[in-house]
Write a protein that holds these residues in place. Structure first.
Motif, PDB file in Angstrom:
ATOM      1  N   TRP A  11      -2.112  28.608 -12.183  1.00  0.00           N
ATOM      2  CA  TRP A  11      -3.096  27.518 -12.091  1.00  0.00           C
ATOM      3  C   TRP A  11      -2.437  26.156 -12.221  1.00  0.00           C
ATOM      4  N   SER A  12      -1.333  26.089 -12.985  1.00  0.00           N
ATOM      5  CA  SER A  12      -0.732  24.781 -13.238  1.00  0.00           C
ATOM      6  C   SER A  12      -0.226  24.153 -11.942  1.00  0.00           C
ATOM      7  N   PHE A  13       0.218  24.957 -10.981  1.00  0.00           N
ATOM      8  CA  PHE A  13       0.664  24.385  -9.708  1.00  0.00           C
ATOM      9  C   PHE A  13      -0.492  23.702  -8.996  1.00  0.00           C
ATOM     10  N   PHE A  14      -1.641  24.407  -9.011  1.00  0.00           N
ATOM     11  CA  PHE A  14      -2.771  23.821  -8.271  1.00  0.00           C
ATOM     12  C   PHE A  14      -3.364  22.622  -9.011  1.00  0.00           C
ATOM     13  N   VAL A  15      -3.359  22.703 -10.359  1.00  0.00           N
ATOM     14  CA  VAL A  15      -3.931  21.582 -11.109  1.00  0.00           C
ATOM     15  C   VAL A  15      -2.943  20.412 -11.215  1.00  0.00           C
ATOM     16  N   LEU A  16      -1.748  20.715 -11.754  1.00  0.00           N
ATOM     17  CA  LEU A  16      -0.772  19.644 -11.967  1.00  0.00           C
ATOM     18  C   LEU A  16      -0.035  19.270 -10.677  1.00  0.00           C
ATOM     19  N   GLY A  17       0.357  20.285  -9.926  1.00  0.00           N
ATOM     20  CA  GLY A  17       1.208  20.026  -8.750  1.00  0.00           C
ATOM     21  C   GLY A  17       0.430  19.414  -7.608  1.00  0.00           C
ATOM     22  N   ILE A  18      -0.775  19.892  -7.371  1.00  0.00           N
ATOM     23  CA  ILE A  18      -1.527  19.385  -6.216  1.00  0.00           C
ATOM     24  C   ILE A  18      -2.683  18.502  -6.671  1.00  0.00           C
ATOM     25  N   GLY A  19      -3.480  19.015  -7.659  1.00  0.00           N
ATOM     26  CA  GLY A  19      -4.680  18.281  -8.092  1.00  0.00           C
ATOM     27  C   GLY A  19      -4.361  16.876  -8.581  1.00  0.00           C
ATOM     28  N   LEU A  20      -3.381  16.753  -9.446  1.00  0.00           N
ATOM     29  CA  LEU A  20      -3.034  15.451 -10.016  1.00  0.00           C
ATOM     30  C   LEU A  20      -2.671  14.452  -8.916  1.00  0.00           C
ATOM     31  N   GLU A  21      -1.976  14.935  -7.918  1.00  0.00           N
ATOM     32  CA  GLU A  21      -1.565  14.038  -6.836  1.00  0.00           C
ATOM     33  C   GLU A  21      -2.761  13.610  -5.986  1.00  0.00           C
ATOM     34  N   LEU A  22      -3.646  14.594  -5.725  1.00  0.00           N
ATOM     35  CA  LEU A  22      -4.836  14.243  -4.947  1.00  0.00           C
ATOM     36  C   LEU A  22      -5.668  13.209  -5.691  1.00  0.00           C
ATOM     37  N   VAL A  23      -5.833  13.430  -7.009  1.00  0.00           N
ATOM     38  CA  VAL A  23      -6.604  12.476  -7.810  1.00  0.00           C
ATOM     39  C   VAL A  23      -5.983  11.060  -7.713  1.00  0.00           C
TER      40      VAL A  23
ATOM     41  N   LEU B 237       3.280   8.972  -6.656  1.00  0.00           N
ATOM     42  CA  LEU B 237       3.367  10.382  -6.248  1.00  0.00           C
ATOM     43  C   LEU B 237       4.780  10.905  -6.459  1.00  0.00           C
ATOM     44  N   SER B 238       5.774  10.109  -6.061  1.00  0.00           N
ATOM     45  CA  SER B 238       7.164  10.538  -6.210  1.00  0.00           C
ATOM     46  C   SER B 238       7.528  10.680  -7.685  1.00  0.00           C
ATOM     47  N   PHE B 239       6.913   9.807  -8.502  1.00  0.00           N
ATOM     48  CA  PHE B 239       7.154   9.956  -9.939  1.00  0.00           C
ATOM     49  C   PHE B 239       6.648  11.309 -10.426  1.00  0.00           C
ATOM     50  N   LEU B 240       5.449  11.676  -9.955  1.00  0.00           N
ATOM     51  CA  LEU B 240       4.869  12.950 -10.395  1.00  0.00           C
ATOM     52  C   LEU B 240       5.736  14.130  -9.964  1.00  0.00           C
ATOM     53  N   THR B 241       6.160  14.118  -8.697  1.00  0.00           N
ATOM     54  CA  THR B 241       6.993  15.230  -8.229  1.00  0.00           C
ATOM     55  C   THR B 241       8.314  15.224  -8.988  1.00  0.00           C
TER      56      THR B 241
ATOM     57  N   ILE C 278       0.841  -1.205   0.000  1.00  0.00           N
ATOM     58  CA  ILE C 278       0.000   0.000   0.000  1.00  0.00           C
ATOM     59  C   ILE C 278       0.876   1.255   0.000  1.00  0.00           C
ATOM     60  N   ILE C 279       1.846   1.286   0.903  1.00  0.00           N
ATOM     61  CA  ILE C 279       2.757   2.443   0.993  1.00  0.00           C
ATOM     62  C   ILE C 279       3.449   2.666  -0.350  1.00  0.00           C
TER      63      ILE C 279
ATOM     64  N   VAL D 155      -4.085   9.829  -5.305  1.00  0.00           N
ATOM     65  CA  VAL D 155      -4.294   9.243  -3.971  1.00  0.00           C
ATOM     66  C   VAL D 155      -5.720   8.737  -3.829  1.00  0.00           C
ATOM     67  N   VAL D 156      -6.692   9.581  -4.229  1.00  0.00           N
ATOM     68  CA  VAL D 156      -8.090   9.186  -4.085  1.00  0.00           C
ATOM     69  C   VAL D 156      -8.365   7.914  -4.907  1.00  0.00           C
ATOM     70  N   ALA D 157      -7.844   7.871  -6.143  1.00  0.00           N
ATOM     71  CA  ALA D 157      -8.067   6.685  -6.992  1.00  0.00           C
ATOM     72  C   ALA D 157      -7.497   5.433  -6.332  1.00  0.00           C
ATOM     73  N   LEU D 158      -6.291   5.545  -5.771  1.00  0.00           N
ATOM     74  CA  LEU D 158      -5.677   4.366  -5.147  1.00  0.00           C
ATOM     75  C   LEU D 158      -6.444   3.934  -3.901  1.00  0.00           C
ATOM     76  N   VAL D 159      -6.885   4.916  -3.100  1.00  0.00           N
ATOM     77  CA  VAL D 159      -7.627   4.563  -1.893  1.00  0.00           C
ATOM     78  C   VAL D 159      -8.917   3.828  -2.263  1.00  0.00           C
ATOM     79  N   ILE D 160      -9.591   4.326  -3.326  1.00  0.00           N
ATOM     80  CA  ILE D 160     -10.810   3.645  -3.761  1.00  0.00           C
ATOM     81  C   ILE D 160     -10.487   2.211  -4.199  1.00  0.00           C
TER      82      ILE D 160
END
Lengths: 328, 328, 328, 328, 328
Positions: E296-308, E273-277, E265-266, E310-315
């Motif tokens: 906007w790209s920071f919030f969409v690509l930098g944060i949004g993509l990572e949140l998406v 996530l590390s790949f994205l960063t 899981i970890i 994480v949420v997908a994996l948790v589901i």
């Protein structure tokens, strides 16, 4: 057409119906060996009508792949004996009708063991002391029983080789080989154990067979001794194979441990190092400006810190004895 | 209403009460086969009042799913025989009362084995030599016993296929199949072993059954031989299944090893490489200025160092024999 | 040339043919010990022609590596006795012909046990009470049987040491040692069990051996007691070795668990940290400009966030009891 | 005070001392059932002084939690019978003194089985044919023996459910349940096996019990049949539980394999990708200037190279059949 | 010097040689208990010369650590009885010579069991009914046999505690404890089984011992019952320990699974996530200029993509039921 051999007075003749009937009409001992390979009813006809054997015994004698056994009838004994015959169909099978005056054996196709018996019969010392039907049955059954020994003889070495192989490098193929050997032993056991029990029955006097004398019993005891040695062999090989199987599992687990230790060592060394390089790769203005710009900081933070980490981890691993162990 | 068949003098008639009483009053041998499928007390009434069987035996005869057994009473023997009946309820069960003059069998619902017996009874050679009640019991029990052979016949192939499958790719579904096969063997064993012991008891003369003659004993010995072969089969299949189970565990462990080796190879190659790229991604001013600005440094440090690392690791893995092995 | 020793009236002489024939012609008890190491037919000739032993027994006596057994013939008993002989070929084997008037033993090469017997024979108290052939057989067999005890004596300590070793650090070499010990026990069992059964047969009076008296039976019972103790020993060692094998597997699995926990701890700590450093290493203009340029952000985001992560994970691990456990 | 019930001529009376002595003085059959729940010596006094039972038997009768057994004394038989009693203390225990003229049973506290017996005794058909003491002993022991069946009846379903559960998701709790079931089976076996042996002894005529007739033996055979079915049940459940245990281990190993494959897939995909991003994140002046500044290089090196890597790995995994398999 | 106790007519006296000879010369029953702790030949001399016991029995009586057994001689029986003696050397051992007129026991050092016997002998009810030598042997052997019960009494609780411990947290120390308990059970079994067989021999009337009467047989049957209970206990504890061992292995495997799931899981969350960063940390000029410079790209690509991610994996994990399970 009747196929087979009529053995009487040290000479072998083809088993033509007229010869057989002549021998049957006479009073001298004879051994008739029939090859029931053709699907006609000649053999059945001969055994049931002319020899007068019980229909149940005759019907059984025509079905091969039987469990070894001894059936006593009023005037004869019916014995199913099995042996190994790796060159032909794998197993040899002889059905034996045995009376006070003659022995009739029925087999199917080539049977190496019976050919040997005819050879040995002429000069075997047992002829002087034991009744002729006992000598024939003893030699036939002895040839069949002893055919298992060469069949099992390489098991000892194969098991040792397998154990060594597994300790060197366990593979799936070895599991298949263990399974095949276990199956072979189970098959041999199914043939050997009932023959051993038949001999025990005869020796204990429970079964009363034609021509049985104190002298004859020495020969059946000899067969019993061979069969019990075979059954000891099979049991000890099975025991060893179980152990080999356990060794396989334990060796694999052991190796997994070694692999996992290596993975853990790699991860434990490089994950912290990568963290450090990642840390100093960050774009914090303060860190870049204050911490990373002096020349000394590269040697102290960039290289020194990492060396310290590596040395500390190596010392830790050394203390736990993880280094210098086996490498799969 | 009484359901069943009355067999007398080679003809079958429906088992109406009046027919049965007439047969009972006569002196000729008859075989009455009752189907106790309806929950009325007709069967009990008939057996207890008219046939005069012991209440304990009659009560037992009405309860199905019993363990095979033989009970001797003063004037009759009571036998519970079981067989396989995969088309109907799974197992066949016949309760058999058996006296010097007639045989009464009780079953429930359709019973394929008994239909066969009626067919074979007319032309079986045993009729000439053995008492009629022995012939009926022999044929009934023989039909039930032999019904296990087709039931077990595909086990041999299934076990081999399972072993091959597992060596190819072990799954949870195979574990379920092993469990189901073991359960089936345990169930068959629970039916076969007591029947074998009953036959042994009869053959050893411990149990004294109606109509027993030397001639008859050949037939019971034949049944015993079939039962002991069945019980050998069951034992060897159980033995092989245990081995298959062990193979499963060992194969899975073996494969885990292969998977872990691959993970370890991947991690051992890429963790050091990632460390190197991380190292040269740091923002130390000195490193950026002095080490990373010359063009040669990219080819030497950036590419050369990584190639050296990869080559060194590949050589190491090769030495340990980790490359070129199986790939699950 | 005949090799061996003729023991008569407390004196030993070389077994020259003329001496042996003289002893045979006399009426005094003697014990002839033959060494059948040379491949000539002297021994066979002597036993068969002059002693008149049964050809089957004589032929058997010339084949070594036999299963222990007792065969009764009309005028003599033939006994195969086995012992351990770690200094020479590993096992000792004595074939013993034993009549009312003399005992003939046949062995091959040096046999330490027989030398001891000659020594003890002169002053053993059994001489006063038991027939001389019983005393010889008792001493010979006793010496062979007791030779197993020193052979097995270190098994107890070796098994305990193995168990301790495995709990400290399980290795593949221990698996090989377990296999070797199991094989040894299987071999010893194959020699001990039939000798125990031979003694049981004699004690139960089933076998009728020359010179048997109530007095003599005390000595055979003594041998039986030694053999049953040996067989108890072998069984309990096998049982313990199976347990040691299981301990090995369980210990390895246990250790794997510990290793994997450490890997998981390392990964669980450093993967999130590396993510954070990666995150702040990104080149988003907004992040670099707004988030990373203030000095406080380095201490809060760059250091504080990582410390919080580490502390949170350590607390989590502590709660689960993963810290402070064993370290392989 | 004496507690219990005196059953005589179809009526039950409280077991007051005077009633008991009157019954004892008379000649009619009676059954005295004593409840030895109070720690006074009334029961001992009564049994030893008035009934004249042997002191050893009386002393034993006062100790509960005994192994089932049958002791024959000169004038009576002493039987310890055990059953299941899940509602009360878990097991029921009845000590039974049984002579030609009366039966005395001793139990402790409530005993559901004995209450049933009193009920059934009035109208049981066995009364017409068997001696009264046999009927009482048969009913008492039958009630105790049959009390095991409901106790074991849910084992079949529980084992199947457990197997299904384990194949779905193996947990530690299932191991605990297997252990509890095995313990229960061991406990039941310890009570059933000796009772079965007692019945076998009686049926074989080895033990000579009061009132034994051919008729009576039918009833003991019925008990024996129930006991042997119980012991078959226990054996097959133990066998199946061992198999369930093995399934647990194999399923867990299988699942570990699946988990590890997923970890390996994740690591094999993302470690190379992260290496690539790390590579192009390095600060080599040459690389930044020459390789990374053209626009095309981002699409070719930054995105294209990574896509190629992912596609190549997915193809590789597909070939090895790692994708689309079970997901734990 | 002779050490021991002479018990005659309810009084105990020190076993001085003259007392013993006087008792031997008289005709009253006596029990001589000798302590053979000193290495002089007094005991041997007394037993062989004055009591006239067989030299083989006397020699055996001087060797301790023997397997329990019963040897019958013409005028006496020789019995080796063993018990537990946890306070002293671990096991108690009494050698017992037993004739029609007296009993001689030989032990070494303190023996708690014999002291108890002297105490109980004065007031035991068996004295009224059984011959005195039977009473002494019964009490001596009974005291030794019953000494095993307290020794085994805590096994039940220890096994349950071990099972619970293992299900909570399996350790290597538990494996060592299982091994020790198995060894103890094997040792107890080696002492109990032969004593049980000795009693069975006496009860079946196969061994003929001095003073045997119907009355006496009740007492031997009582001993037999205790021994068979002991041997049942040992068997069931061994069975349970095997199960505990299996539970250990399965629990460890289960836990490994949980640990590996957490690692997976970890890794599955942080590697992408590390790949994205890492991706957005690359120095491609185009990416930095075009993609990363807008706010906007920071919030969409930098944060949004990572949140998406994480949420997908948790589901995904939730669907597979990996979350919320046990945590080792």
């Amino acid at each position: 057409m009747l196929r087979g051999t009529l053995h009487q007075g040290d000479t072998d003749a083809p088993a033509a119906t007229e010869n057989v009937l002549a021998a049957l009409a006479g009073s001298a001992f004879f051994w008739l060996d029939l090859d029931d390979v053709e699907p006609d009813d000649m053999v059945k006809e001969l055994l049931q009508t002319h020899f007068g054997f019980h229909p149940l015994a005759v019907r059984t004698a025509e079905q091969f792949s039987q469990r070894p056994r001894l059936d006593e009838y009023d005037s004869f004994a019916y014995l199913v004996a099995r042996g190994a015959d790796p060159d032909n169909s794998g197993t040899a099978e002889v059905h034996c009708f045995w009376t006070d005056r003659y022995v009739v054996t029925v087999h199917k196709g080539d049977c190496e063991a019976l050919a040997q018996v005819r050879e040995r019969l002429r000069r075997h010392p047992a002829r002087q002391v034991a009744p002729p039907q006992i000598v024939v049955v003893y030699l036939v059954m002895g040839a069949l029983v002893d055919s298992f020994f060469p069949y099992l003889s390489d098991f000892d070495d194969r098991i040792d080789a397998l154990e060594d192989d597994i300790l060197k490098r366990p593979t799936d193929a070895q599991l298949g080989e263990i399974f095949d050997m276990k199956r072979t032993l189970i098959d041999v056991r199914k043939l050997v154990a009932p023959q051993r029990d038949v001999m025990a029955t005869i020796n204990a006097g429970v079964a009363d067979v034609p021509g049985m004398t104190t002298e004859a019993s020495h020969y059946f005891r000899d067969l019993y001794d061979h069969l019990i040695r075979l059954s000891d062999l099979v049991d000890s090989y099975r025991d060893l194979l179980t152990n080999v199987m356990d060794t396989h599992l334990s060796t694999v687990s052991n190796r997994l441990n070694v692999v996992m230790k290596q993975l853990t060592i790699i991860a434990t060394i490089f994950l912290p190092l990568s963290f450090l390089t990642g840390f100093f790769g960050q774009n914090f203005a303060y860190m870049v400006r204050v911490w990373l710009s002096p020349t000394w900081s590269f040697f102290v933070l960039g290289i020194g810190l990492e060396l310290v980490t590596v040395v500390a981890l190596v010392i830790l691993f050394h203390k736990r004895g993880w280094l210098g162990g086996p490498t799969v």
